[in-house]
Design a protein around this motif. Structure first.
Motif, PDB file in Angstrom:
ATOM      1  N   MET A  53       0.822  -1.314  -0.069  1.00 23.93           N
ATOM      2  CA  MET A  53       0.116   0.065   0.013  1.00 23.93           C
ATOM      3  C   MET A  53       0.813   1.263   0.038  1.00 23.93           C
ATOM      4  O   MET A  53       0.660   2.046  -0.873  1.00 23.93           O
ATOM      5  N   ASP A  54       1.985   1.228   0.927  1.00 24.60           N
ATOM      6  CA  ASP A  54       2.815   2.398   0.830  1.00 24.60           C
ATOM      7  C   ASP A  54       3.502   2.644  -0.324  1.00 24.60           C
ATOM      8  O   ASP A  54       3.734   4.066  -0.844  1.00 24.60           O
ATOM      9  N   ARG A  55       3.682   1.762  -1.093  1.00 24.64           N
ATOM     10  CA  ARG A  55       4.462   1.947  -2.654  1.00 24.64           C
ATOM     11  C   ARG A  55       3.390   2.006  -3.662  1.00 24.64           C
ATOM     12  O   ARG A  55       3.772   2.524  -4.792  1.00 24.64           O
ATOM     13  N   GLY A  56       1.944   2.228  -3.167  1.00 26.78           N
ATOM     14  CA  GLY A  56       0.938   2.150  -4.547  1.00 26.78           C
ATOM     15  C   GLY A  56       0.923   1.045  -5.081  1.00 26.78           C
ATOM     16  O   GLY A  56       0.401   0.896  -6.398  1.00 26.78           O
ATOM     17  N   GLU A 161      -0.733   8.321   3.408  1.00 22.21           N
ATOM     18  CA  GLU A 161       0.565   8.157   2.792  1.00 22.21           C
ATOM     19  C   GLU A 161       0.585   8.038   1.444  1.00 22.21           C
ATOM     20  O   GLU A 161       1.440   8.393   0.796  1.00 22.21           O
ATOM     21  N   ASP A 162      -0.468   7.174   0.818  1.00 18.65           N
ATOM     22  CA  ASP A 162      -0.499   6.927  -0.685  1.00 18.65           C
ATOM     23  C   ASP A 162      -0.960   7.981  -1.453  1.00 18.65           C
ATOM     24  O   ASP A 162      -1.239   7.772  -2.656  1.00 18.65           O
ATOM     25  N   VAL A 167       3.839   8.580  -4.749  1.00 14.69           N
ATOM     26  CA  VAL A 167       2.774   7.278  -4.802  1.00 14.69           C
ATOM     27  C   VAL A 167       1.600   7.595  -5.617  1.00 14.69           C
ATOM     28  O   VAL A 167       1.297   6.586  -6.287  1.00 14.69           O
ATOM     29  N   ARG A 171       0.335   4.799  -8.450  1.00 15.30           N
ATOM     30  CA  ARG A 171      -0.966   4.228  -8.419  1.00 15.30           C
ATOM     31  C   ARG A 171      -1.537   4.499  -9.625  1.00 15.30           C
ATOM     32  O   ARG A 171      -2.291   3.604 -10.121  1.00 15.30           O
TER      33      ARG A 171
END
Ligand code: AMP
Length: 216
Positions: A53-56, A161-162, A167, A171
């Motif tokens: 999730m944090d990295r998308g 964060e995303d 990010v 996404r």
């Protein structure tokens, strides 16, 4: 009504999903919300999902599909459901089709929210989420009465964060590469309904309800 909502990040899926779920009296099932709830609770599922999730990036299909399979066994889906954020790739779409075929309850429609890329960035960079109740606000389009405070429950608003720029870019790439192909998949299944997701929240909801009123 068994419905899937699809569209790029920032198209307003979460907001529309809440209105549509309440209009049709069906549960709103957001895989992103389920992951975020698990993250907040620190469950093994949340820990596993966090890095992706944090990295998308997408959380692996094996994890996501089983989570949805389990959710669709709950009693509240007897009259249908609105899936928001799932499926996110063609494999997930095929798995969903098989899950629903087993229950002899196929999807009724897939609603695509269509929006220009330039608008997406503006929408996502201003989005803020309440840490307490999960409602969203927008610095430009739906500003909170008090800076940083949720209008609904007075909880603290934060930026996901995303939703930060680097990010968001990833996404959007992930959407183009992996999720956009499900639009063709559902078009070929005869389930796709596309509406424009620009304009006021109320206008978009009305457009969606009108389009879905023709679905049986
Ligand atoms: P969302 O709130 O729908 O934007 O989802 C936030 C994040 O949760 C995504 O960027 C993914 O990392 C993860 N996620 C949500 N739904 C899925 C899905 N169907 N498949 C894989 N990852 C997902």
């Amino acid at each position: 009504m068994r419905l899937v909502l699809v569209g790029p990040p920032g198209a307003g899926k979460g907001t529309q999903a809440q209105f549509l779920a309440s209009h049709f009296g069906i549960p709103h099932i957001s895989t992103g919300d389920i992951f975020r709830a698990n993250l907040k609770e620190g469950t093994p599922l949340g820990v596993e999902a966090k890095g992706f999730m944090d990295r998308g990036e997408l959380v692996p299909d094996s994890v996501t599909n089983e989570m949805v399979r389990d959710r669709l066994t709950h009693d509240d889906v007897v009259n249908g459901f609105l899936l928001d954020g799932f499926p996110r790739n063609v494999v997930q779409a095929q798995v969903l089709r098989a899950m629903l075929a087993e229950k002899k309850n196929p999807l009724n429609a897939v609603l695509e929210l269509s929006i220009e890329k330039s608008e997406i960035i503006a929408r996502l960079s201003g989005r803020r989420v309440c840490r307490n109740c999960g409602n969203t606000a927008h610095l430009l389009f739906d500003p909170p009465s008090v800076d940083g405070v949720c209008n609904g429950c007075q909880g603290e608003l934060y930026q996901r964060e995303d939703d930060k720029e680097e990010v968001v870019t990833r996404r959007l790439e992930v959407y183009e590469e992996q999720t956009a192909p499900i639009v063709d998949f559902y078009r070929s299944e005869g389930l796709l309904i596309t509406i424009s997701a620009t304009g006021s929240v109320g206008d978009i909801t009305e457009r969606a309800i009108t389009a879905l009123s023709r679905v049986h």
